[in-house]
Motif scaffolding. Structure first.
Motif, PDB file in Angstrom:
ATOM      1  N   THR A   1       6.102  -6.611  -4.994  1.00  0.00           N
ATOM      2  CA  THR A   1       6.233  -6.526  -3.542  1.00  0.00           C
ATOM      3  C   THR A   1       4.920  -6.075  -2.903  1.00  0.00           C
ATOM      4  O   THR A   1       4.475  -6.643  -1.910  1.00  0.00           O
ATOM      5  CB  THR A   1       7.379  -5.574  -3.156  1.00  0.00           C
ATOM      6  N   ALA A   2       4.296  -5.059  -3.486  1.00  0.00           N
ATOM      7  CA  ALA A   2       3.021  -4.570  -2.957  1.00  0.00           C
ATOM      8  C   ALA A   2       1.960  -5.665  -2.994  1.00  0.00           C
ATOM      9  O   ALA A   2       1.232  -5.864  -2.012  1.00  0.00           O
ATOM     10  CB  ALA A   2       2.554  -3.352  -3.752  1.00  0.00           C
ATOM     11  N   LEU A   3       1.875  -6.389  -4.087  1.00  0.00           N
ATOM     12  CA  LEU A   3       0.890  -7.471  -4.198  1.00  0.00           C
ATOM     13  C   LEU A   3       1.162  -8.582  -3.191  1.00  0.00           C
ATOM     14  O   LEU A   3       0.224  -9.124  -2.600  1.00  0.00           O
ATOM     15  CB  LEU A   3       0.866  -8.027  -5.624  1.00  0.00           C
ATOM     16  N   GLN A   4       2.430  -8.916  -2.977  1.00  0.00           N
ATOM     17  CA  GLN A   4       2.768  -9.955  -2.008  1.00  0.00           C
ATOM     18  C   GLN A   4       2.419  -9.513  -0.583  1.00  0.00           C
ATOM     19  O   GLN A   4       1.925 -10.313   0.217  1.00  0.00           O
ATOM     20  CB  GLN A   4       4.245 -10.337  -2.108  1.00  0.00           C
ATOM     21  N   LEU A   5       2.662  -8.254  -0.274  1.00  0.00           N
ATOM     22  CA  LEU A   5       2.308  -7.735   1.051  1.00  0.00           C
ATOM     23  C   LEU A   5       0.794  -7.753   1.268  1.00  0.00           C
ATOM     24  O   LEU A   5       0.316  -8.136   2.346  1.00  0.00           O
ATOM     25  CB  LEU A   5       2.849  -6.313   1.230  1.00  0.00           C
TER      26      LEU A   5
ATOM     27  N   ALA B   1      -6.505  -4.897  -6.591  1.00  0.00           N
ATOM     28  CA  ALA B   1      -6.965  -4.794  -7.983  1.00  0.00           C
ATOM     29  C   ALA B   1      -6.350  -3.580  -8.674  1.00  0.00           C
ATOM     30  O   ALA B   1      -5.955  -3.655  -9.845  1.00  0.00           O
ATOM     31  CB  ALA B   1      -8.490  -4.723  -8.028  1.00  0.00           C
ATOM     32  N   ILE B   2      -6.247  -2.477  -7.951  1.00  0.00           N
ATOM     33  CA  ILE B   2      -5.639  -1.266  -8.527  1.00  0.00           C
ATOM     34  C   ILE B   2      -4.187  -1.533  -8.893  1.00  0.00           C
ATOM     35  O   ILE B   2      -3.734  -1.198  -9.995  1.00  0.00           O
ATOM     36  CB  ILE B   2      -5.742  -0.080  -7.543  1.00  0.00           C
ATOM     37  N   VAL B   3      -3.446  -2.155  -7.982  1.00  0.00           N
ATOM     38  CA  VAL B   3      -2.029  -2.435  -8.239  1.00  0.00           C
ATOM     39  C   VAL B   3      -1.889  -3.397  -9.418  1.00  0.00           C
ATOM     40  O   VAL B   3      -1.027  -3.211 -10.278  1.00  0.00           O
ATOM     41  CB  VAL B   3      -1.318  -2.980  -6.980  1.00  0.00           C
ATOM     42  N   LYS B   4      -2.752  -4.414  -9.484  1.00  0.00           N
ATOM     43  CA  LYS B   4      -2.703  -5.364 -10.606  1.00  0.00           C
ATOM     44  C   LYS B   4      -2.977  -4.675 -11.937  1.00  0.00           C
ATOM     45  O   LYS B   4      -2.330  -4.956 -12.939  1.00  0.00           O
ATOM     46  CB  LYS B   4      -3.742  -6.477 -10.407  1.00  0.00           C
ATOM     47  N   ASN B   5      -3.966  -3.790 -11.958  1.00  0.00           N
ATOM     48  CA  ASN B   5      -4.400  -3.174 -13.213  1.00  0.00           C
ATOM     49  C   ASN B   5      -3.606  -1.941 -13.627  1.00  0.00           C
ATOM     50  O   ASN B   5      -3.410  -1.703 -14.816  1.00  0.00           O
ATOM     51  CB  ASN B   5      -5.889  -2.817 -13.137  1.00  0.00           C
ATOM     52  N   GLN B   6      -3.191  -1.138 -12.648  1.00  0.00           N
ATOM     53  CA  GLN B   6      -2.546   0.132 -12.972  1.00  0.00           C
ATOM     54  C   GLN B   6      -1.103   0.225 -12.502  1.00  0.00           C
ATOM     55  O   GLN B   6      -0.370   1.093 -12.961  1.00  0.00           O
ATOM     56  CB  GLN B   6      -3.323   1.289 -12.326  1.00  0.00           C
TER      57      GLN B   6
ATOM     58  N   ILE C   1       1.477   0.291  -8.876  1.00  0.00           N
ATOM     59  CA  ILE C   1       1.440   1.082  -7.647  1.00  0.00           C
ATOM     60  C   ILE C   1       1.691   2.566  -7.894  1.00  0.00           C
ATOM     61  O   ILE C   1       1.102   3.427  -7.246  1.00  0.00           O
ATOM     62  CB  ILE C   1       2.402   0.503  -6.584  1.00  0.00           C
ATOM     63  N   VAL C   2       2.533   2.880  -8.879  1.00  0.00           N
ATOM     64  CA  VAL C   2       2.857   4.286  -9.142  1.00  0.00           C
ATOM     65  C   VAL C   2       1.690   4.974  -9.850  1.00  0.00           C
ATOM     66  O   VAL C   2       1.185   5.997  -9.375  1.00  0.00           O
ATOM     67  CB  VAL C   2       4.160   4.409  -9.957  1.00  0.00           C
ATOM     68  N   GLN C   3       1.252   4.423 -10.964  1.00  0.00           N
ATOM     69  CA  GLN C   3       0.142   5.044 -11.697  1.00  0.00           C
ATOM     70  C   GLN C   3      -1.177   4.926 -10.935  1.00  0.00           C
ATOM     71  O   GLN C   3      -2.055   5.767 -11.081  1.00  0.00           O
ATOM     72  CB  GLN C   3      -0.006   4.426 -13.082  1.00  0.00           C
ATOM     73  N   GLY C   4      -1.315   3.894 -10.135  1.00  0.00           N
ATOM     74  CA  GLY C   4      -2.545   3.686  -9.386  1.00  0.00           C
ATOM     75  C   GLY C   4      -2.600   4.424  -8.068  1.00  0.00           C
ATOM     76  O   GLY C   4      -3.611   4.365  -7.364  1.00  0.00           O
ATOM     77  N   PHE C   5      -1.532   5.137  -7.717  1.00  0.00           N
ATOM     78  CA  PHE C   5      -1.477   5.813  -6.419  1.00  0.00           C
ATOM     79  C   PHE C   5      -2.671   6.742  -6.171  1.00  0.00           C
ATOM     80  O   PHE C   5      -3.254   6.706  -5.080  1.00  0.00           O
ATOM     81  CB  PHE C   5      -0.151   6.559  -6.240  1.00  0.00           C
TER      82      PHE C   5
END
Length: 97
Positions: A12-16, A49-54, A56-60
């Motif tokens: 969802t985050a990536l789509q947004l 890129a952060i969301v893709k790699n880590q 949304i939770v770990q990359g927060f």
């Protein structure tokens, strides 16, 4: 959180972000302060890129750091009116970080 909820949240985050980059960003006519000042990627691209790699939770924490970096860049640009600033904006500037 279960794996499926995290996966759905990341998707969802990536789509947004993709929607923002494709439809909103070209219309708004400005670039984020961080991308402008440092000559690197914009916040939306960095956060994507952060969301893709880590995820949304770990990359927060990394997402927070990117927004703080943009906030700091906007303040730097505002304090130096001699620097070209046309089309530069920080989406988080009114928010205390």
């Amino acid at each position: 959180m279960t794996h499926s909820i995290i996966k759905a949240s990341n998707y969802t985050a990536l789509q947004l972000i993709k929607g923002y980059q494709r439809y909103l960003s070209p219309i708004k006519g400005f670039k984020c302060a961080s991308g402008h000042l440092y000559g690197d990627t914009t916040c939306s691209a960095a956060i994507k890129a952060i969301v893709k790699n880590q995820g949304i939770v770990q990359g927060f924490p990394a997402i927070q750091n990117q927004l703080k970096r943009c906030h700091s860049a906007a303040r730097q640009l505002a304090a130096n009116p001699g620097q070209p600033q046309s089309g530069v904006f920080c989406c988080v500037l009114p928010i205390p970080l």
